[in-house]
Design a protein around this motif. Structure first.
Motif, PDB file in Angstrom:
ATOM      1  N   ASN A 146       0.837  -1.207   0.000  1.00 47.24           N
ATOM      2  CA  ASN A 146       0.000   0.000   0.000  1.00 47.24           C
ATOM      3  C   ASN A 146       0.869   1.253   0.000  1.00 47.24           C
ATOM      4  OD1 ASN A 146      -2.364  -1.442  -0.008  1.00 47.24           O
ATOM      5  ND2 ASN A 146      -2.785  -1.207   2.168  1.00 47.24           N
ATOM      6  N   MET A 154       2.226   1.687  -3.441  1.00 51.23           N
ATOM      7  CA  MET A 154       1.167   2.111  -4.358  1.00 51.23           C
ATOM      8  C   MET A 154       0.844   3.590  -4.196  1.00 51.23           C
ATOM      9  SD  MET A 154      -0.040  -0.386  -6.298  1.00 51.23           S
ATOM     10  CE  MET A 154      -1.778   0.002  -6.565  1.00 51.23           C
ATOM     11  N   ALA A 155       0.972   4.087  -2.970  1.00 50.04           N
ATOM     12  CA  ALA A 155       0.625   5.479  -2.704  1.00 50.04           C
ATOM     13  C   ALA A 155       1.516   6.439  -3.485  1.00 50.04           C
ATOM     14  CB  ALA A 155       0.717   5.764  -1.207  1.00 50.04           C
ATOM     15  N   LEU A 214       2.479   5.962  -6.576  1.00 47.68           N
ATOM     16  CA  LEU A 214       2.236   5.825  -8.009  1.00 47.68           C
ATOM     17  C   LEU A 214       1.012   6.628  -8.434  1.00 47.68           C
ATOM     18  CD1 LEU A 214       2.708   1.960  -8.430  1.00 47.68           C
ATOM     19  CD2 LEU A 214       4.348   3.764  -9.003  1.00 47.68           C
ATOM     20  N   PRO A 215       1.007   7.116  -9.663  1.00 47.66           N
ATOM     21  CA  PRO A 215      -0.214   7.764 -10.180  1.00 47.66           C
ATOM     22  C   PRO A 215      -1.369   6.764 -10.193  1.00 47.66           C
ATOM     23  CG  PRO A 215       1.683   8.169 -11.613  1.00 47.66           C
ATOM     24  CD  PRO A 215       2.111   7.123 -10.644  1.00 47.66           C
ATOM     25  N   GLU A 216      -2.570   7.267 -10.087  1.00 45.15           N
ATOM     26  CA  GLU A 216      -3.739   6.391 -10.094  1.00 45.15           C
ATOM     27  C   GLU A 216      -3.866   5.667 -11.435  1.00 45.15           C
ATOM     28  OE1 GLU A 216      -7.479   7.915  -8.831  1.00 45.15           O
ATOM     29  OE2 GLU A 216      -6.620   9.112  -7.206  1.00 45.15           O
ATOM     30  N   ASP A 217      -4.467   4.492 -11.359  1.00 42.90           N
ATOM     31  CA  ASP A 217      -4.786   3.690 -12.546  1.00 42.90           C
ATOM     32  C   ASP A 217      -3.552   3.241 -13.322  1.00 42.90           C
ATOM     33  OD1 ASP A 217      -7.516   4.055 -11.986  1.00 42.90           O
ATOM     34  OD2 ASP A 217      -7.527   5.959 -13.080  1.00 42.90           O
ATOM     35  N   THR A 218      -2.408   3.132 -12.645  1.00 44.42           N
ATOM     36  CA  THR A 218      -1.233   2.609 -13.337  1.00 44.42           C
ATOM     37  C   THR A 218      -1.026   1.118 -13.052  1.00 44.42           C
ATOM     38  OG1 THR A 218       0.179   3.271 -11.486  1.00 44.42           O
ATOM     39  CG2 THR A 218       0.005   4.799 -13.343  1.00 44.42           C
TER      40      THR A 218
END
Length: 382
Positions: free
Chosen positions: A101, A104-105, A107-111
Motif C-alpha cells: 500500500n 502504491m501510494a 504511483l499515479p492512479e490507474d497505473t
C-alpha cells in the motif's frame, strides 16, 4: 544438542570455496558428523534415543528455514553463500499489504491493473498497438482473458514455483536452454504456517516457543510413514504470538511434503489433529480445542506453487545469477526485453523478502541506466 547441531551448521558453511565436498548435501554432512558423535556417547540407550529425537526436531526446523522437504536436497558447497541480514525481523502492522500500500501510494492512479493473470509473454517480436500508431514493441504480454499489453520491457517477478510449472508455455519463444535448466535445477519448496486461536492460554506467561520432540524419531533413520498417519510429526512446534487484547494465538510451522499434504486437509481435520497433538504433549486429555484455525497454503496457490527457493543438490549460486540475467542475452546490444526479479534471483538473500525487494531495485536501476544513463540513482547496496 542445539550447540552440537548449530555448530555443525556453521561447519557446513566452510565448504563454500572448497575444491570438493565430502558429500553432496547439507543433510548428508550433518548426519555423517552426528553419526560420529553418537559413537562417542556414553549415556544409557534411552538418553541416546532422546538426544537423537531432539536433533531430529532441529532437522525439521532447518527444513522450514530452507523451505525444503529434506536437508538431503540442499547442496552443501553453496550453502555458505546465503547471508543472514543483521538486525531484527520487521513485522508490518497491517501485514505485507501495508508495505505494498505504501508503494502504491507513490504511483499515479490507474497505473496498476489487477485480476489480469498472464498466460504468455511474447518477446523478440515486432508488435503494434492501435493506440501507438507507427510504433513497434518487442514484447507483447498475453493475458488469460485474451487481452494483450505491448511493452518495451517486462520485469518478471513470479515465484520460481510458478515458473517451474509453466516453463513450457509462459514464454514465446521459449527461454534459452541454459536459463530454463537453471529454473529446473534451483530448489523450491513449501513452508506453511498454522495459526491456532485459543479462548485462554494453556502455556506459561513467559513462554515464547513450544518445540515438539517425537521420542521415536532419529535423523539417522530414514523412516517414511504414510503422510496421512504422521504429517503432523514434521511440525517444528509453535511460536507464542504476542497477546493482543483477549486474543491468544500459537503459530506452528511445517515444511516439505507433509506441509503440502496438510493443505489438502479440511480446517476441521487440521484442528482435530493438532488438538490431539497438544493434548498428548501437555499430558492433558481435556485441553480445550482451539476456537479457530487459520493456515497458509502456499503449494496449492496457483501463482506460487510453494514458498521460496533454496540451492538444491545439482545447482549452484551461479544458477540464481543466470536466472537473474535479462533477455535477450546475445550480447549484440539488443534492447532489454525481459528482466527477472524476485527472491530466487538474489544470490545471497534468496528466500527472503529483502532479497526480493533488492532484486526489484536492481532491475529498476538496470532500466534507469538504459533510459537515463546520466541520472545516478543513489540506493543502499547490501
Amino acid at each position: 544438542m542445539a550447540t552440537l547441531f548449530y555448530g555443525l551448521i556453521d561447519q557446513t558453511r566452510e565448504f563454500l570455496h572448497a575444491a570438493e565436498t565430502p558429500v553432496p548435501s547439507v543433510g548428508e554432512y550433518l548426519k555423517k558428523e552426528i553419526g560420529q558423535h553418537v559413537a562417542g556417547w556414553t549415556e544409557d540407550e534411552e538418553t541416546r534415543k532422546l538426544k537423537l529425537a531432539v536433533l531430529n526436531s532441529f532437522f525439521n526446523l532447518e527444513c522450514c528455514v530452507s523451505g525444503t522437504h529434506s536437508m538431503d536436497l540442499v547442496a552443501l558447497a553453496p550453502f555458505g553463500e546465503y547471508t543472514v541480514l543483521p538486525g531484527l525481523d520487521c513485522t508490518f502492522s497491517k501485514g505485507y499489504q501495508g508495505l505494498t500500500n505504501c508503494m502504491m501510494a507513490a504511483l499515479p492512479e490507474d497505473t496498476v491493473v489487477f485480476e489480469k493473470p498472464v498466460k504468455t509473454i511474447h518477446w523478440n517480436g515486432s508488435f503494434q498497438e492501435a493506440a501507438f500508431p507507427g510504433e513497434t514493441f518487442p514484447v507483447s504480454v498475453e493475458c488469460e482473458d485474451g487481452d494483450r499489453f505491448p511493452a518495451h520491457h517486462v520485469i518478471v517477478t513470479v515465484p520460481l514455483g510458478f515458473l517451474k510449472e509453466h516453463l513450457d508455455t509462459f514464454f514465446d519463444p521459449p527461454l534459452p536452454a541454459e536459463k530454463a535448466e537453471a529454473i529446473r535445477k534451483i530448489g523450491f519448496g513449501t513452508n506453511n504456517k498454522i495459526f491456532l486461536e485459543f479462548e485462554e492460554p494453556f502455556w506459561e506467561p513467559d513462554c515464547q516457543l513450544i518445540q515438539l520432540v517425537w521420542e521415536d524419531t532419529s535423523p539417522l533413520e530414514d523412516a517414511a510413514p504414510e503422510l496421512q498417519d504422521a504429517w503432523f510429526r514434521k511440525l517444528i512446534g509453535f511460536v507464542v504470538l504476542p497477546a493482543f487484547a483477549s486474543v491468544h494465538v500459537l503459530c506452528g510451522f511445517i515444511a516439505g511434503l507433509e506441509s503440502e499434504f496438510m493443505e489438502t486437509l479440511s480446517v476441521e481435520e487440521v484442528l482435530l489433529c493438532l488438538t490431539q497433538v497438544l493434548r498428548r504433549v501437555t499430558g492433558n486429555p481435556r485441553l480445550p480445542a482451539p476456537k479457530s484455525v487459520l493456515r497458509s497454503r502456499w503449494h496449492s496457490a496457483p501463482y506460487t506453487r510453494g514458498s521460496y527457493s533454496y540451492v538444491a543438490v545439482g545447482s549452484t549460486g551461479g544458477d540464481l545469477d543466470l536466472l537473474a540475467q535479462p533477455l535477450p542475452a546475445d550480447g549484440t546490444g539488443a534492447q532489454l526485453q525481459i528482466l527477472f526479479a524476485g527472491e530466487a534471483t538474489h544470490r545471497t538473500f534468496y528466500s527472503t523478502t529483502h532479497g526480493a525487494l533488492l532484486s526489484g531495485w536492481r532491475e529498476a536501476d538496470r532500466l534507469l541506466s538504459l533510459w537515463a544513463p546520466q541520472v545516478q540513482q543513489p540506493r543502499p547496496r547490501l
